[in-house]
Design an enzyme around this catalytic site. Structure first.
Site, mmCIF file in Angstrom:
data_model
loop_
_atom_site.group_PDB
_atom_site.id
_atom_site.type_symbol
_atom_site.label_atom_id
_atom_site.label_comp_id
_atom_site.label_asym_id
_atom_site.label_seq_id
_atom_site.Cartn_x
_atom_site.Cartn_y
_atom_site.Cartn_z
ATOM 1 N NE ARG A 44 -3.407 -2.341 2.758
ATOM 2 C CZ ARG A 44 -3.719 -2.979 3.887
ATOM 3 N NH1 ARG A 44 -3.249 -2.557 5.044
ATOM 4 N NH2 ARG A 44 -4.512 -4.023 3.856
ATOM 5 N NE ARG A 163 -7.128 -0.629 6.259
ATOM 6 C CZ ARG A 163 -6.875 -1.892 6.555
ATOM 7 N NH1 ARG A 163 -6.502 -2.220 7.796
ATOM 8 N NH2 ARG A 163 -6.990 -2.846 5.651
ATOM 9 N NE ARG A 174 -7.943 -6.603 3.778
ATOM 10 C CZ ARG A 174 -7.101 -7.061 2.867
ATOM 11 N NH1 ARG A 174 -7.541 -7.506 1.714
ATOM 12 N NH2 ARG A 174 -5.791 -7.089 3.104
HETATM 13 N N1 LIG Z 1 -1.475 -16.688 8.436
HETATM 14 C C1 LIG Z 1 -0.917 -15.477 8.306
HETATM 15 N N2 LIG Z 1 -1.696 -14.383 8.241
HETATM 16 C C2 LIG Z 1 -1.083 -13.183 8.126
HETATM 17 C C3 LIG Z 1 0.317 -13.028 8.103
HETATM 18 N N3 LIG Z 1 0.604 -11.711 7.996
HETATM 19 C C4 LIG Z 1 -0.576 -11.072 7.979
HETATM 20 N N4 LIG Z 1 -1.606 -11.944 8.047
HETATM 21 C C5 LIG Z 1 -3.049 -11.680 8.073
HETATM 22 O O1 LIG Z 1 -3.474 -11.386 6.757
HETATM 23 C C6 LIG Z 1 -4.624 -10.566 6.820
HETATM 24 C C7 LIG Z 1 -4.495 -9.429 5.834
HETATM 25 O O2 LIG Z 1 -3.432 -8.588 6.196
HETATM 26 P P1 LIG Z 1 -3.172 -7.232 5.396
HETATM 27 O O3 LIG Z 1 -3.146 -7.526 3.940
HETATM 28 O O4 LIG Z 1 -1.977 -6.571 5.984
HETATM 29 O O5 LIG Z 1 -4.495 -6.386 5.635
HETATM 30 P P2 LIG Z 1 -5.063 -5.664 6.958
HETATM 31 O O6 LIG Z 1 -4.991 -6.644 8.103
HETATM 32 O O7 LIG Z 1 -6.445 -5.317 6.570
HETATM 33 O O8 LIG Z 1 -4.196 -4.459 7.200
HETATM 34 C C8 LIG Z 1 -4.756 -10.127 8.279
HETATM 35 O O9 LIG Z 1 -5.783 -10.895 8.872
HETATM 36 C C9 LIG Z 1 -3.430 -10.466 8.894
HETATM 37 O O10 LIG Z 1 -3.568 -10.833 10.260
HETATM 38 C C10 LIG Z 1 1.108 -14.210 8.201
HETATM 39 O O11 LIG Z 1 2.341 -14.183 8.203
HETATM 40 N N5 LIG Z 1 0.446 -15.389 8.299
HETATM 41 N N1 LIG Z 2 -11.576 1.765 18.278
HETATM 42 C C1 LIG Z 2 -11.628 2.296 17.046
HETATM 43 N N2 LIG Z 2 -12.586 3.189 16.736
HETATM 44 C C2 LIG Z 2 -12.655 3.740 15.492
HETATM 45 N N3 LIG Z 2 -11.776 3.466 14.492
HETATM 46 C C3 LIG Z 2 -10.814 2.577 14.741
HETATM 47 C C4 LIG Z 2 -10.671 1.960 16.020
HETATM 48 N N4 LIG Z 2 -9.613 1.124 15.983
HETATM 49 C C5 LIG Z 2 -9.098 1.222 14.733
HETATM 50 N N5 LIG Z 2 -9.814 2.103 13.982
HETATM 51 C C6 LIG Z 2 -9.597 2.445 12.560
HETATM 52 O O1 LIG Z 2 -10.055 1.335 11.792
HETATM 53 C C7 LIG Z 2 -9.221 1.102 10.658
HETATM 54 C C8 LIG Z 2 -8.710 -0.329 10.700
HETATM 55 O O2 LIG Z 2 -7.754 -0.444 11.752
HETATM 56 P P1 LIG Z 2 -6.383 -1.227 11.534
HETATM 57 O O3 LIG Z 2 -5.548 -0.999 12.742
HETATM 58 O O4 LIG Z 2 -5.784 -0.883 10.209
HETATM 59 O O5 LIG Z 2 -6.929 -2.745 11.491
HETATM 60 P P2 LIG Z 2 -6.184 -4.132 11.218
HETATM 61 O O6 LIG Z 2 -4.722 -3.923 11.435
HETATM 62 O O7 LIG Z 2 -6.775 -5.078 12.202
HETATM 63 O O8 LIG Z 2 -6.521 -4.486 9.801
HETATM 64 C C9 LIG Z 2 -8.115 2.141 10.700
HETATM 65 O O9 LIG Z 2 -8.432 3.183 9.796
HETATM 66 C C10 LIG Z 2 -8.135 2.635 12.152
HETATM 67 O O10 LIG Z 2 -7.738 3.973 12.264
#
Ligand SMILES: Nc1nc2c(ncn2[C@@H]2O[C@H](COP(=O)(O)OP(=O)(O)O)[C@@H](O)[C@H]2O)c(=O)[nH]1
Ligand SMILES: Nc1ncnc2c1ncn2[C@@H]1O[C@H](COP(=O)(O)OP(=O)(O)O)[C@@H](O)[C@H]1O
Length: 223
Positions: A44, A163, A174
């Site tokens: 990203r 986001r 997702r």
């Molecule tokens: N099994 C597995 N899941 C992962 C790993 N790294 C990230 N993920 C999971 O992949 C999913 C997508 O991650 P990402 O593409 O970064 O999107 P985001 O979680 O929406 O920011 C999330 O549920 C993460 O927890 C990994 O090394 N192994």
């Molecule tokens: N408690 C909360 N209330 C409102 N917005 C939140 C809260 N926690 C996270 N967010 C927002 O929600 C979005 C997803 O959070 P993020 O940390 O990227 O999730 P993940 O890592 O689990 O994918 C982000 O834009 C973040 O700023």
């Protein structure tokens, strides 16, 4: 010699894992190290290859990035971005302790990503999906398992849309994965703790308290 217990953070995409993690690593510098996963998904904007907060000093030293640029980077948990071929090669080579397909991309935790953190006696944090949780349970890693859950699927969808990182297609994938995650996470015994991330402050306090014993151990060892 046994170091601090690793921590597995899981929960639906958009539940708030990165947000909570970023804050934890900032508040407890030198205590946590992030296990930088491999993925085949595209970076990203703002994400860089192989950069984790635990690598910050190295990164600054190696590439002389302006400190401000690094500290304001949107992401605290980037990946090693690789092709499917490279990833498969690593899997065949048994370089990974777990790997999974998520939303049309491959993700995996390499053995070295964990070893790098544990060698520094830091609490190793892994951010993995529910398949990762199930597969890590088959290993001898023995982490603390924490699930971060959204208050509802509707709120999750809103957070993911706000986001602005996903296309409609990846967002729908997702959300489908989130439905499955929210069901499977309810099974007793899968997680040591489930935190509903409604109010961010409250969720953060719960996460911090759950990890305080391990945090203390690392801080005591460094005194
Ligand atoms: N099994 C597995 N899941 C992962 C790993 N790294 C990230 N993920 C999971 O992949 C999913 C997508 O991650 P990402 O593409 O970064 O999107 P985001 O979680 O929406 O920011 C999330 O549920 C993460 O927890 C990994 O090394 N192994
Ligand atoms: N408690 C909360 N209330 C409102 N917005 C939140 C809260 N926690 C996270 N967010 C927002 O929600 C979005 C997803 O959070 P993020 O940390 O990227 O999730 P993940 O890592 O689990 O994918 C982000 O834009 C973040 O700023």
């Amino acid at each position: 010699m046994s170091g601090p217990r690793p921590v597995v953070l899981s929960g639906p995409s958009g539940a708030g894992k990165s947000t909570l993690l970023k804050r934890l690593m900032k508040d407890y510098e030198g205590v946590f190290g992030f296990s930088v996963s491999h993925t085949t998904r595209n970076p990203r904007p703002g994400e860089e290859d192989g950069k984790g907060l635990n690598c910050l000093p190295m990164l600054l030293g190696a590439t002389l990035l302006p400190v401000a640029d690094v500290l304001t980077s949107e992401s605290s948990e980037d990946y090693h971005f690789v092709t499917r071929e490279k990833m498969q090669e690593g899997i065949d080579n048994e370089d990974f302790i777990e790997n999974a397909e998520f939303s049309g991309n491959m993700y995996g935790t390499s053995k070295s990503s964990i070893e790098d953190v544990q060698a520094q006696n830091l609490i190793c944090i892994l951010d993995v999906d529910i398949q990762g949780v199930k597969n890590i349970k088959k290993t001898d890693l023995n982490p603390i398992y924490i699930s971060i859950q959204p208050p509802s699927l509707e709120i999750l969808e809103k957070r993911l849309r706000d986001r602005q990182t996903e296309t409609e297609e990846s967002l729908q994938k997702r959300l489908e994965a989130a439905r499955i995650d929210m069901e499977l996470s309810k099974e007793p015994g899968v997680f040591d703790l489930i935190i509903i991330n409604d109010d961010l402050e409250e969720a953060y306090e719960l996460l911090k308290s759950a990890l305080m014993e391990e945090i203390q151990k690392v801080q005591d060892a460094n005194e």
